[in-house]
Design a protein around this motif. Structure first.
Motif, short mmCIF file in Angstrom:
data_model
loop_
_atom_site.label_atom_id
_atom_site.label_comp_id
_atom_site.label_asym_id
_atom_site.label_seq_id
_atom_site.Cartn_x
_atom_site.Cartn_y
_atom_site.Cartn_z
N THR A 195 24.91 -79.86 -19.50
CA THR A 195 23.53 -79.47 -19.23
C THR A 195 22.64 -79.62 -20.47
O THR A 195 23.02 -79.18 -21.56
N THR A 196 21.51 -80.26 -20.30
CA THR A 196 20.59 -80.49 -21.42
C THR A 196 19.16 -80.22 -20.94
O THR A 196 18.93 -80.04 -19.75
N TRP A 197 18.24 -80.25 -21.87
CA TRP A 197 16.84 -80.10 -21.45
C TRP A 197 16.44 -81.26 -20.53
O TRP A 197 15.70 -81.08 -19.57
N ASP A 198 16.97 -82.45 -20.84
CA ASP A 198 16.66 -83.61 -19.99
C ASP A 198 17.12 -83.42 -18.54
O ASP A 198 16.54 -83.99 -17.63
N THR A 199 18.20 -82.63 -18.37
CA THR A 199 18.68 -82.38 -17.01
C THR A 199 17.53 -81.84 -16.17
O THR A 199 17.39 -82.15 -14.99
N TYR A 200 16.69 -81.04 -16.81
CA TYR A 200 15.55 -80.46 -16.13
C TYR A 200 14.35 -81.41 -16.12
O TYR A 200 13.69 -81.59 -15.10
N SER A 201 14.10 -82.06 -17.24
CA SER A 201 12.79 -82.72 -17.38
C SER A 201 12.78 -84.22 -17.10
O SER A 201 11.74 -84.78 -16.79
N ASP A 202 13.95 -84.88 -17.16
CA ASP A 202 13.95 -86.33 -17.01
C ASP A 202 14.06 -86.72 -15.54
O ASP A 202 15.14 -86.75 -14.97
N ARG A 203 12.93 -87.06 -14.95
CA ARG A 203 12.92 -87.39 -13.52
C ARG A 203 13.34 -88.83 -13.25
O ARG A 203 13.39 -89.25 -12.11
N SER A 204 13.62 -89.59 -14.29
CA SER A 204 14.06 -90.97 -14.06
C SER A 204 15.59 -91.04 -13.92
O SER A 204 16.15 -92.12 -13.75
N SER A 205 16.26 -89.89 -14.01
CA SER A 205 17.69 -89.84 -13.73
C SER A 205 17.92 -89.04 -12.45
O SER A 205 17.21 -88.07 -12.20
N TYR A 206 18.90 -89.46 -11.65
CA TYR A 206 19.30 -88.64 -10.53
C TYR A 206 19.98 -87.38 -11.05
O TYR A 206 20.63 -87.42 -12.11
N THR A 207 19.85 -86.28 -10.31
CA THR A 207 20.68 -85.12 -10.63
C THR A 207 22.02 -85.27 -9.92
O THR A 207 22.19 -86.16 -9.09
N ARG A 208 22.98 -84.44 -10.27
CA ARG A 208 24.28 -84.52 -9.59
C ARG A 208 24.81 -83.13 -9.32
O ARG A 208 24.57 -82.19 -10.09
N ALA A 209 25.58 -83.01 -8.24
CA ALA A 209 26.08 -81.71 -7.83
C ALA A 209 27.29 -81.29 -8.65
O ALA A 209 27.54 -80.10 -8.84
N LEU A 210 28.05 -82.26 -9.12
CA LEU A 210 29.18 -81.98 -10.01
C LEU A 210 29.06 -82.87 -11.24
O LEU A 210 28.62 -84.02 -11.15
#
Ligand code: MNH
Length: 473
Positions: A25-40
Motif C-alpha cells: 500500500t502506497t499513497w499512489d494506491t489512493y491517488s494514481d488513477r492511471s493504475s487499476y486497483t486490485r482486490a489482492l
C-alpha cells in the motif's frame, strides 16, 4: 434490495488497499488513477513458484491452455437462459466505458475514469468530446442516412479511431471510444445513445428555452448516465440474476448507509469480464449470414440492413454459453493475452480469490471441472496442484450454475464490483439524487423509468421489432 446492495458494496476496499503500481500500500494506491486497483496484492516476486508455494516452477504455456481447454470445437449455445447477441454487445459496450487498458503502458494501466460516465459516448477527454459536439442546443454531431440519424463520418469529427487500413474512408465513423468501429453491435449501441442524447436535448430545450448549449449538453449527459444505470441493474443484471428476485434501482435505499460515492476499477473485474464465449462465429441478419471476418470493422452492415432490423436480429440470435471449449477462433488470442496479463501482474490463484470473496476453495480438479474426469486429469498434469490454477483461466473453464448464465464465482465477484460501481455513482448520492440535477421532473422521470425497450423504440423510425436480452422460447 437494501440488504443485497449493502452486502455487495461492503466487500470492496474503499479506499483501495492495493494497486498495480506497487506490491504494497502506497499513497499512489489512493491517488494514481492511471493504475487499476486490485482486490489482492500480487504474489511476491521471490516466491518459490509463480503461484506462491503451490504448483510447479513453471506454469503451462498460455497457448496450450487456450487450445486445449478454451478453444471452441462446436458452438455451444446458452440454452439455460437463452442469452442473445444483443446482450453480449451490451456487456461489451457498457463495460468498455470503464475498462480501458492502456495496452502500450502495460496490463495494469488504464486511461479510464473508473466509472459509469458515458465516456464511451462523449469521449474520455474534453478534446475528444469537443470534436464530437455541434455546440448547438447541446447536441452531438451526426449524419442522416435515408432520414435516420447515425454517428458522423471521420471527416466531420476527426477523432482518433482504430480502423485497420482495409476500411475505406467513407465507412469510418467518429465514435466516443476509439475501438468501437470493431463491431456492428458496438456501432448499434453508439447510435442509440447518440439518438437518445440528441432527443433528450430537444426535450430539455423545450422545457428550458433559456438554457445555453453547455447546460443542455451537460444535463443530457447526466440523464443518460442515469438511464444507463437504470436498465443495467433492472434488466441486464436481472437477466444474469434469474427470475427469483426482482432487482430494483433506488439510490434512496442506501441514504442511511455509509456509502462512498466514488469508484475505482479493479483489474480482477476487468479479467472477469472477458466474456468472449458469448460471441458466435457467424451473425445472421435478415436472411444474410456474416462470418466473423466479414463482420469485424464493418459498421456499414447496420446501415445496409437498417437499424431496426439489425437490433431485431441481434435479439433473436442466441449467444454462446460460458464454460470450457467455447471461445471462437478470433477471440482465442484475446484469451491467451489475458492469461499472459495475469502472469505479468502476478495475480494470485483462483482459490485465493475464492477465499477472498467468501467461497470455499476447490479441493480437487474434479470439483473444478464439475465431474469431467478427463479434463481434470489433463489439468492436474498441466498445473500439478489445484491451488496453482490461475484466476482468469479458472473462471473460463468453470461451468455455469444450473439454470444460470454464470458460475457461482462469477456471480459473487462480479456482483460485488458491479453493484459497487453503479451504486457509488455520484448521481446516486443524496445531494445529487433530485429533479434539478436532471433538468427537472421530466428528466428525473426518464432516469427513474427508462427501459431497454423504451431506449431503442423511442429512437427508431418505423415499427420497433424485438428488443430483448433473451431469445424468446
Ligand atoms: Mn473483447 C479486450 C476483441 C467481444 C470483453 N477484446 C479485447 C481485445 C480484443 C478484443 C482484441 C484486446 C485484447 C488484448 O490486447 O489484451 N472482443 C474482441 C472481439 C469480440 C469481442 C473481436 C467479438 C467478436 N469482448 C467481447 C465481448 C465482451 C468483451 C462480447 C464482453 C464483455 N474484451 C472484453 C474486455 C476486454 C476486451 C473486458 C478488456 C478491455 C480493456 O482492458 O481495455
Amino acid at each position: 434490495m437494501r440488504t443485497l446492495s449493502k452486502g455487495y458494496t461492503g466487500k470492496v476496499d474503499s479506499p483501495p488497499l492495493y494497486h498495480t503500481g506497487h506490491d504494497y500500500t502506497t499513497w499512489d494506491t489512493y491517488s494514481d488513477r492511471s493504475s487499476y486497483t486490485r482486490a489482492l496484492p500480487p504474489v511476491p516476486a521471490d516466491c518459490p513458484t509463480p503461484m506462491g508455494t503451490k504448483g510447479r516452477k513453471e506454469l503451462p504455456s498460455p497457448e496450450y491452455l487456450a487450445q486445449t481447454f478454451l478453444a471452441r470445437r462446436t458452438f455451444l449455445p446458452d440454452t439455460s437462459r437463452r442469452t442473445n447477441v444483443l446482450f453480449g454487445f451490451t456487456a461489451q459496450h457498457f463495460t468498455h466505458q470503464f475498462f480501458k487498458t492502456d495496452f502500450k503502458k502495460g496490463p495494469g494501466r488504464t486511461w479510464s475514469d473508473h466509472s459509469v460516465d458515458m465516456g464511451h459516448v462523449y469521449g474520455e477527454t474534453t478534446e475528444r468530446q469537443h470534436q464530437l459536439r455541434t455546440f448547438r442546443d447541446g447536441k452531438l454531431k451526426y449524419q442522416l442516412v435515408d432520414g435516420e440519424m447515425f454517428p458522423p463520418g471521420l471527416q466531420d469529427a476527426p477523432v482518433h479511431m482504430l480502423y485497420p487500413p482495409k476500411v475505406p474512408e467513407e465507412k469510418r465513423f467518429a465514435l466516443g471510444h476509439e475501438f468501437f468501429g470493431l463491431l456492428p453491435g458496438l456501432f448499434v449501441w453508439s447510435t442509440v445513445w447518440l439518438r437518445e442524447h440528441n432527443r433528450v436535448c430537444d426535450v430539455m430545450k423545450d422545457l428550458h428555452p433559456d438554457w445555453d448549449d453547455e447546460r443542455l449538453f451537460q444535463t443530457a449527459r447526466l440523464i443518460l448516465i442515469g438511464e444507463n444505470i437504470k436498465f443495467v441493474i433492472e434488466e441486464y443484471v436481472q437477466h444474469l440474476a434469474g427470475k427469483n428476485f426482482q432487482l430494483l434501482w433506488d439510490p434512496e435505499l442506501l441514504f442511511e448507509e455509509k456509502v462512498q460515492y466514488q469508484n475505482r476499477i479493479f483489474v480482477e473485474f476487468n479479467h472477469l469480464y472477458h466474456w468472449h464465449a458469448l460471441m458466435p462465429d457467424q451473425f445472421h441478419i435478415d436472411g444474410t449470414t456474416y462470418d466473423m471476418e466479414d463482420y469485424l470493422y464493418n459498421s456499414h452492415i447496420v446501415l445496409k440492413h437498417g437499424f431496426n432490423a439489425t437490433v431485431d436480429a441481434m435479439s433473436r440470435q442466441i449467444a454462446g454459453r460460458f464454460g470450457p471449449r467455447n471461445i471462437g477462433p478470433v477471440n482465442l488470442k484475446v484469451a491467451v493475452e489475458t492469461i499472459k496479463a495475469g502472469r505479468k501482474l502476478r495475480m494470485q490463484s483462483l482459490n485465493q480469490y475464492r477465499k477472498r470473496f467468501g467461497m470455499p476453495p476447490y479441493k480437487t480438479f474434479l470439483e473444478l471441472t464439475a465431474g469431467d474426469a478427463e479434463m481434470a486429469a489433463q489439468l492436474e498434469e498441466a498445473y500439478g496442484d489445484i491451488d496453482a490454477v490461475e484466476l482468469y483461466f479458472g473462471w473460463a473453464i468453470e461451468n455455469p450454475m444450473p439454470g444460470s448464465v454464470l458460475s457461482q464465482m462469477f456471480v459473487r465477484m462480479g456482483s460485488t464490483f458491479a453493484f459497487t460501481g453503479t451504486l457509488s455513482n455520484p448521481i446516486c448520492s443524496p445531494g445529487w439524487w433530485k429533479p434539478s440535477t436532471f433538468g427537472g421532473e421530466v428528466g428525473f422521470n426518464l432516469v427513474k423509468t427508462t427501459t431497454l425497450k423504451d431506449l431503442f423504440c423511442r429512437n427508431m423510425n418505423g415499427p420497433c421489432g424485438l428488443v430483448s436480452f433473451a431469445v424468446p422460447e
